[in-house]
Scaffold this motif. Structure first.
Motif, PDB file in Angstrom:
ATOM      1  N   LEU A  62       0.821  -1.208   0.000  1.00 41.34           N
ATOM      2  CA  LEU A  62       0.000   0.000   0.000  1.00 41.34           C
ATOM      3  C   LEU A  62       0.859   1.263   0.000  1.00 41.34           C
ATOM      4  CD1 LEU A  62      -2.866  -0.953   2.493  1.00 41.34           C
ATOM      5  CD2 LEU A  62      -3.028  -0.698   0.014  1.00 41.34           C
ATOM      6  N   ILE A 124      -6.816  -5.946  -2.544  1.00 43.42           N
ATOM      7  CA  ILE A 124      -5.533  -5.259  -2.752  1.00 43.42           C
ATOM      8  C   ILE A 124      -4.664  -6.039  -3.734  1.00 43.42           C
ATOM      9  CG2 ILE A 124      -3.415  -4.473  -1.620  1.00 43.42           C
ATOM     10  CD1 ILE A 124      -5.094  -4.045   0.914  1.00 43.42           C
ATOM     11  N   GLY A 166      -8.247  -1.673   1.078  1.00 48.65           N
ATOM     12  CA  GLY A 166      -7.673  -0.963   2.214  1.00 48.65           C
ATOM     13  C   GLY A 166      -8.682  -0.739   3.318  1.00 48.65           C
ATOM     14  N   GLU A 170      -7.440  -2.471   6.732  1.00 51.30           N
ATOM     15  CA  GLU A 170      -6.885  -1.564   7.735  1.00 51.30           C
ATOM     16  C   GLU A 170      -7.705  -1.571   9.031  1.00 51.30           C
ATOM     17  OE1 GLU A 170      -4.142  -0.102   7.587  1.00 51.30           O
ATOM     18  OE2 GLU A 170      -3.579   0.233   5.516  1.00 51.30           O
TER      19      GLU A 170
END
Length: 610
Positions: A62, A124, A166, A170
């Motif tokens: 990322l 991702i 994300g 996250e």
């Protein structure tokens, strides 16, 4: 299955229990209990190793995507007009921090923590593969370039997948890891968050090197290809460890909706208290008490107290917002200052990424040192290093970093005004640089590294330990949102405000030599002083919610001969050792009465015991 008596001191949903799926099936009617506490801890340690590696890989990917976004937009989208690549990066910085909140809502209301984390990792990975396809040298491979509309379409889909992935990853990877040590209490959870941030910092450091190399080589297909391979490895790691995860059931209700309804009911009943004839008592210390069942509301006392504590914790995240303003300067002003200082010291020429890596090195050293000193401080009667105190220390270090940066900036420009300047080339870009040696930046990067180590871990710990069990992802998303607001949006607001006040002689300019960045650093220092005062006002009345370990359960719960439950005040038993009354522990693990546990899991001889 027994039901534990509700008390104001011990909340059942906070007692970490091992689900029945953690035992092996012996027949169609029951289970054979074979697990021990040590076996459970061994399994959780293996899980954490998996999740640490996944965190490292995903953070590396990322950070590299974000760092290369501006260059990629120029090379692939062919946005050669000045400012459009920067605009794209600004849009990314503005949107990305807001999305983990939606990932938390998704996990806590629908999919669960594990599924949302794995799903985010997959998204991702797909994004990285799309970027690789977009960056391939089609002219060399097939004799013609990929049509520009197609390249831009692939890029838009890819960046959308980055946002989706994300958001899910996250908000949930840290709570997923911490849940596997929650039963050992706060100190174990604290260790998990320090370890997660340690591995995350390694990933960020490698990404910094990758981006700097990319600025010189422009091998997008190679680097994104490496990222795609690493992400596939991450998926394999997280999926292979899934069998070891502590089983969790899927959410059965929309917790965000329930919390909102409880707050609305409390406000409504508070406004209509005279009409509803709500009896007043000294126990009603907050408007939220009006929604409790004992005061005529629809929600239990335990649930409303958890909501009350959550609302008292959220203001702490505002301090993270104000701190993030400082860290944003590390990625912007600090690096620009580095490129305009003498990168050579004697016969040694330092790469411009040296000092961000120094900051990362300080973090990697500080975190193990903190873990070493925590047990000594926890035993101290005079000073305990609580999360709020750590945030205060971090704010002070951030202020010291800004003061050092302001002094260096003043000295840098003073040397240039006296004729001590030269033309310096960094990554094929020329800068009018000062003769002042870049080593003077070491103190500011050291202080910001220490502040990152203590603040980021403390914020994550608070988000996990002080939130309701069914809202871990949501609260983590709120924490990341608050942090992201400070990183970009508040900085943008400060820039516009300062430049409007200093119109005609702006302090914050595109060319650092034309601005007054030392003044900016002093203003941000003053803002951190206000932040410290705000933290002090919050901490005066803040009380921590205890994280109950298995040992804590043993100190409060035992079983009567008839299978009932008795809450004890001071029974010193440690479930990590060989327990004298093993069947009590089995009953706690499987949430069943003592006689039933002996009948279901024991031998015939044990079943006849009373």
């Amino acid at each position: 299955m027994f039901k534990m008596a509700l008390t104001e001191d011990v909340e059942p949903e906070h007692i970490p229990l091992v689900a029945a799926a953690d035992v092996t099936r012996s027949d169609n009617e029951g289970y054979e209990w074979h697990d021990t506490v040590h076996m459970q801890l061994l399994r959780s340690t293996r899980v954490l190793v998996h999740l640490y590696l996944v965190k490292l890989i995903v953070r590396l990917t990322l950070e590299f995507m974000e760092g290369s976004l501006a260059q990629f937009s120029v090379e692939v989208w062919q946005y050669e007009e000045e400012g459009k690549d920067v605009l794209l990066l600004s849009v990314y910085d503005a949107i990305a921090p807001c999305l983990p909140l939606f990932g938390g809502i998704l996990s806590d209301s629908l999919l669960g923590t594990t599924r949302t984390t794995i799903g985010g990792t997959v998204f991702i990975t797909i994004a990285c593969v799309l970027f690789t396809l977009d960056a391939l040298p089609y002219d060399d491979l097939f004799g013609e370039e990929l049509p520009l509309p197609v390249a831009r379409t692939i890029f838009i889909i890819g960046i959308s997948f980055v946002f989706i992935g994300g958001a899910g990853f996250e908000a949930n990877i840290d709570p997923l890891a911490a849940k596997h040590k929650e039963r050992k209490g706060y100190s174990a959870v604290r260790t998990v968050y320090h370890s997660l941030f340690w591995f995350e910092t390694i990933g960020i450091s490698v990404a910094i090197v990758f981006v700097d190399t990319l600025e010189e080589a422009f091998n997008f297909d190679l680097f994104y290809g490496i990222g795609s391979i690493l992400m596939v490895v991450a998926i394999c790691i997280i999926v292979s460890g899934r069998a070891l995860y502590i089983p969790t059931s899927l959410p059965v209700e929309n917790v965000l909706y329930k919390t909102g309804c409880s707050i609305f009911q409390a406000i409504s009943r508070r406004i209509k208290r005279k009409k509803l004839n709500v009896p007043q008592s000294e126990e009603m210390t907050s408007f939220l008490d009006y929604a409790k069942t004992q005061h005529g509301g629809s929600y239990t006392s335990v649930y409303m107290d958890s909501v009350k504590h959550l609302l008292s914790t959220l203001p702490v995240f505002h301090t993270i917002t104000l701190y993030s303003i400082v860290y944003y300067q590390v990625d912007t002003s600090y690096r620009e200052q580095t490129r305009r200082m003498n990168l050579a010291a004697g016969n040694v020429e330092y790469p411009n990424i040296t000092f961000p890596l120094i900051s990362a090195f300080v973090i990697l050293v500080t975190l193990p040192c903190l873990l070493y000193f925590y047990p000594k401080l926890d035993e101290s009667d005079t000073f305990k290093l609580t999360p709020l105190r750590k945030i205060g220390i971090g704010i002070i270090c951030a202020g010291l970093s800004l003061i050092c940066a302001a002094i260096v900036e003043s000295k840098r420009k003073e040397v240039m005004e006296d004729g001590g300047y030269f033309i310096q080339t960094v990554n094929e870009i020329t800068y009018n640089a000062s003769q002042l040696n870049v080593l003077y930046q070491i103190p500011q990067y050291t202080f910001i590294g220490i502040s990152e180590a203590v603040i980021r871990t403390s914020g994550s710990e608070l988000a996990f330990t002080q939130s309701p069990d069914n809202m871990k992802g949501i609260v983590m998303g709120i924490y990341l949102l608050m942090s992201g607001l400070g990183s970009y949006l508040i900085n943008l607001l400060i820039t516009l405000t300062i430049n409007s006040i200093t119109s005609g002689n702006e302090w914050i300019t595109d060319e650092m030599n034309d601005g007054c960045y030392d003044c900016l650093f002093y203003i941000l220092t003053g803002l951190q002083i206000l932040n410290l005062f705000y933290l002090y006002m919050i901490s005066r009345k803040y009380s921590y919610k205890p994280t109950l370990s298995v040992k804590t359960v043993y100190q409060h719960v035992t079983f009567n001969n008839d299978g009932g439950v008795t809450v004890l005040d001071s029974v010193e038993r440690n479930a990590s050792d060989v327990v004298p009354n093993e069947w009590e522990y089995v009953a706690i693990l499987h949430r069943k009465s003592l006689p039933r546990c002996k009948m279901q899991y024991g031998t015939e001889e044990n079943s006849n015991e009373r």
